[in-house]
Design a protein around this motif. Structure first.
Motif, mmCIF file in Angstrom:
data_model
loop_
_atom_site.group_PDB
_atom_site.id
_atom_site.type_symbol
_atom_site.label_atom_id
_atom_site.label_comp_id
_atom_site.label_asym_id
_atom_site.label_seq_id
_atom_site.Cartn_x
_atom_site.Cartn_y
_atom_site.Cartn_z
ATOM 1 N N VAL A 160 0.837 -1.204 0.000
ATOM 2 C CA VAL A 160 0.000 0.000 0.000
ATOM 3 C C VAL A 160 0.875 1.259 0.000
ATOM 4 O O VAL A 160 0.541 2.261 -0.626
ATOM 5 C CB VAL A 160 -0.974 0.007 1.199
ATOM 6 N N ILE A 161 2.003 1.202 0.694
ATOM 7 C CA ILE A 161 2.942 2.341 0.674
ATOM 8 C C ILE A 161 3.435 2.583 -0.744
ATOM 9 O O ILE A 161 3.494 3.734 -1.211
ATOM 10 C CB ILE A 161 4.122 2.082 1.632
ATOM 11 N N ALA A 162 3.760 1.520 -1.468
ATOM 12 C CA ALA A 162 4.204 1.660 -2.859
ATOM 13 C C ALA A 162 3.086 2.240 -3.718
ATOM 14 O O ALA A 162 3.324 3.093 -4.586
ATOM 15 C CB ALA A 162 4.647 0.305 -3.413
ATOM 16 N N LYS A 163 1.861 1.796 -3.478
ATOM 17 C CA LYS A 163 0.705 2.321 -4.207
ATOM 18 C C LYS A 163 0.529 3.809 -3.920
ATOM 19 O O LYS A 163 0.253 4.609 -4.827
ATOM 20 C CB LYS A 163 -0.543 1.536 -3.781
ATOM 21 N N LYS B 57 -4.848 -10.035 -10.626
ATOM 22 C CA LYS B 57 -3.455 -9.965 -11.066
ATOM 23 C C LYS B 57 -2.734 -8.800 -10.388
ATOM 24 O O LYS B 57 -3.328 -7.761 -10.114
ATOM 25 C CB LYS B 57 -3.381 -9.746 -12.593
ATOM 26 N N GLY B 58 -1.462 -8.986 -10.162
ATOM 27 C CA GLY B 58 -0.630 -7.856 -9.804
ATOM 28 C C GLY B 58 -0.311 -7.087 -11.080
ATOM 29 O O GLY B 58 0.042 -7.685 -12.101
ATOM 30 N N VAL B 59 -0.483 -5.772 -11.039
ATOM 31 C CA VAL B 59 -0.233 -4.934 -12.215
ATOM 32 C C VAL B 59 0.752 -3.830 -11.832
ATOM 33 O O VAL B 59 0.510 -3.071 -10.890
ATOM 34 C CB VAL B 59 -1.534 -4.303 -12.747
ATOM 35 N N ILE B 60 1.847 -3.758 -12.564
ATOM 36 C CA ILE B 60 2.864 -2.733 -12.350
ATOM 37 C C ILE B 60 3.048 -1.981 -13.653
ATOM 38 O O ILE B 60 3.311 -2.591 -14.699
ATOM 39 C CB ILE B 60 4.206 -3.365 -11.906
ATOM 40 N N LEU B 61 2.883 -0.672 -13.613
ATOM 41 C CA LEU B 61 3.061 0.161 -14.798
ATOM 42 C C LEU B 61 4.264 1.068 -14.617
ATOM 43 O O LEU B 61 4.397 1.746 -13.591
ATOM 44 C CB LEU B 61 1.823 1.025 -15.058
ATOM 45 N N ILE B 62 5.130 1.074 -15.606
ATOM 46 C CA ILE B 62 6.316 1.925 -15.612
ATOM 47 C C ILE B 62 6.275 2.786 -16.865
ATOM 48 O O ILE B 62 6.174 2.268 -17.977
ATOM 49 C CB ILE B 62 7.607 1.086 -15.582
ATOM 50 N N GLU B 63 6.327 4.089 -16.670
ATOM 51 C CA GLU B 63 6.202 4.996 -17.800
ATOM 52 C C GLU B 63 7.464 4.985 -18.649
ATOM 53 O O GLU B 63 8.580 4.962 -18.131
ATOM 54 C CB GLU B 63 5.914 6.418 -17.299
ATOM 55 N N LYS B 64 7.276 5.016 -19.954
ATOM 56 C CA LYS B 64 8.422 5.094 -20.868
ATOM 57 C C LYS B 64 9.041 6.488 -20.769
ATOM 58 O O LYS B 64 8.333 7.490 -20.811
ATOM 59 C CB LYS B 64 7.969 4.838 -22.314
ATOM 60 N N ASP B 65 10.369 6.532 -20.637
ATOM 61 C CA ASP B 65 11.025 7.835 -20.519
ATOM 62 C C ASP B 65 12.257 7.982 -21.405
ATOM 63 O O ASP B 65 12.971 8.975 -21.339
ATOM 64 C CB ASP B 65 11.419 8.100 -19.065
ATOM 65 N N ALA C 250 1.090 0.521 -9.050
ATOM 66 C CA ALA C 250 1.494 -0.803 -8.588
ATOM 67 C C ALA C 250 0.439 -1.299 -7.620
ATOM 68 O O ALA C 250 0.303 -0.764 -6.519
ATOM 69 C CB ALA C 250 2.872 -0.737 -7.915
ATOM 70 N N ASP C 251 -0.316 -2.306 -8.031
ATOM 71 C CA ASP C 251 -1.421 -2.763 -7.190
ATOM 72 C C ASP C 251 -1.893 -4.133 -7.670
ATOM 73 O O ASP C 251 -1.632 -4.528 -8.810
ATOM 74 C CB ASP C 251 -2.586 -1.770 -7.262
ATOM 75 N N VAL C 252 -2.592 -4.841 -6.794
ATOM 76 C CA VAL C 252 -3.279 -6.070 -7.189
ATOM 77 C C VAL C 252 -4.684 -5.672 -7.624
ATOM 78 O O VAL C 252 -5.412 -5.015 -6.871
ATOM 79 C CB VAL C 252 -3.330 -7.080 -6.031
ATOM 80 N N GLU C 253 -5.058 -6.043 -8.836
ATOM 81 C CA GLU C 253 -6.286 -5.548 -9.440
ATOM 82 C C GLU C 253 -7.094 -6.689 -10.061
ATOM 83 O O GLU C 253 -6.597 -7.796 -10.232
ATOM 84 C CB GLU C 253 -5.960 -4.515 -10.524
ATOM 85 N N MET C 254 -8.329 -6.357 -10.421
ATOM 86 C CA MET C 254 -9.186 -7.287 -11.143
ATOM 87 C C MET C 254 -9.092 -6.931 -12.630
ATOM 88 O O MET C 254 -9.560 -5.866 -13.054
ATOM 89 C CB MET C 254 -10.624 -7.178 -10.651
ATOM 90 N N VAL C 255 -8.476 -7.806 -13.397
ATOM 91 C CA VAL C 255 -8.212 -7.540 -14.816
ATOM 92 C C VAL C 255 -9.212 -8.317 -15.671
ATOM 93 O O VAL C 255 -9.337 -9.542 -15.542
ATOM 94 C CB VAL C 255 -6.777 -7.960 -15.185
ATOM 95 N N PRO C 256 -9.951 -7.635 -16.539
ATOM 96 C CA PRO C 256 -10.963 -8.329 -17.352
ATOM 97 C C PRO C 256 -10.346 -9.291 -18.358
ATOM 98 O O PRO C 256 -9.295 -9.011 -18.946
ATOM 99 C CB PRO C 256 -11.689 -7.187 -18.067
#
Length: 242
Positions: free
Chosen positions: A52-55, A137-145, A198-204
């Motif tokens: 949750v801190i990371a989120k 699913k755990g979902v982690i998004l990293i922006e392209k830079d 960065a979170d655990v989410e419900m992915v369709p």
């Protein structure tokens, strides 16, 4: 994973964050309170708190706010007791919707959620009516830079336990099993990566397209009003907005 409009949804959230930071931080504070009471105030021994801190950091919540929330949750045993509730239903055109809430008044929250489903052409269903159409699913998004090499990030993510890696125009998306999420997130954090989310989410599993302008308008307003409810933490759906 491609095709579920993840980044479009994140950009919507980022826009909301810019205009409603206070409400976002309040919801994150509530989430911190629950995990601290469940597992204690030390991130090293409470993996859920660490997540949750990371989120919260991904949402640009100041570190001072995070520390304050942890200390308050650890010391304030007499404050409101929140419970986690999940609602499931259908939006306009049969779009599947899952609403995750944290509330100290179950009747109030159920009434508010049901009101907006009814108002915008949907209907609230029973537990399990749409969740089978989603994967946790755990979902982690990293922006392209421009500094991150796609192949390097993909190899690093897979080596530390990620299930899948995809890239679109704006972000790299890393998915994990719920059990491996914390370990993968921590490993990438230690390598110096910053997260958009960065979170655990419900992915369709599949997406639903809407073509009727009225249904599109109502679906957009349903999501907006549900997300604005103080008790609602997350809204997941399988509407293909693109």
């Amino acid at each position: 994973m491609s095709g579920h409009s993840k980044w479009a949804n994140i950009k919507r959230k980022k826009e909301k964050t810019d205009s409603q930071k206070g409400k976002i931080f309040t919801k994150l504070g509530r989430e911190i309170t629950i995990v601290v009471r469940q597992g204690g105030p030390e991130p090293e021994s409470n993996s859920k708190l660490k997540d949750v801190i990371a989120k919260a950091k991904a949402a640009n919540m100041p570190n001072d706010n995070i520390i304050r929330c942890i200390k308050k949750a650890a010391g304030d045993v007499d404050s409101a007791s929140y419970e986690e509730i999940v609602y499931e239903g259908y939006g306009p055109g049969g779009v599947a919707v899952i609403v995750e809430a944290m509330t100290d008044n179950r009747n109030r929250t159920a009434g508010d959620v049901r009101h907006f489903f009814d108002k915008f052409g949907g209907n609230l269903g029973t537990t399990g009516c749409v969740s089978f159409m989603f994967d946790k699913k755990g979902v982690i998004l990293i922006e392209k830079d421009g500094k991150i090499k796609e192949d390097d990030l993909m190899m690093e993510a897979l080596e530390v336990g990620a299930e899948d890696f995809t890239a679109d125009e704006d972000v790299y998306e890393i998915t994990t099993s719920p059990d491996e999420f914390s370990a993968v997130r921590e490993a990438l954090e230690k390598k110096g990566y910053d997260f958009v989310e960065a979170d655990v989410e419900m992915v369709p599993q599949t997406m639903t397209k809407l073509t009727d302008p009225k249904q599109i308008e109502f679906m957009d307003r349903l999501i907006e009003h549900l997300e604005d409810l103080d008790d609602v933490q997350n809204v997941y759906h399988n509407w293909d907005e693109e």
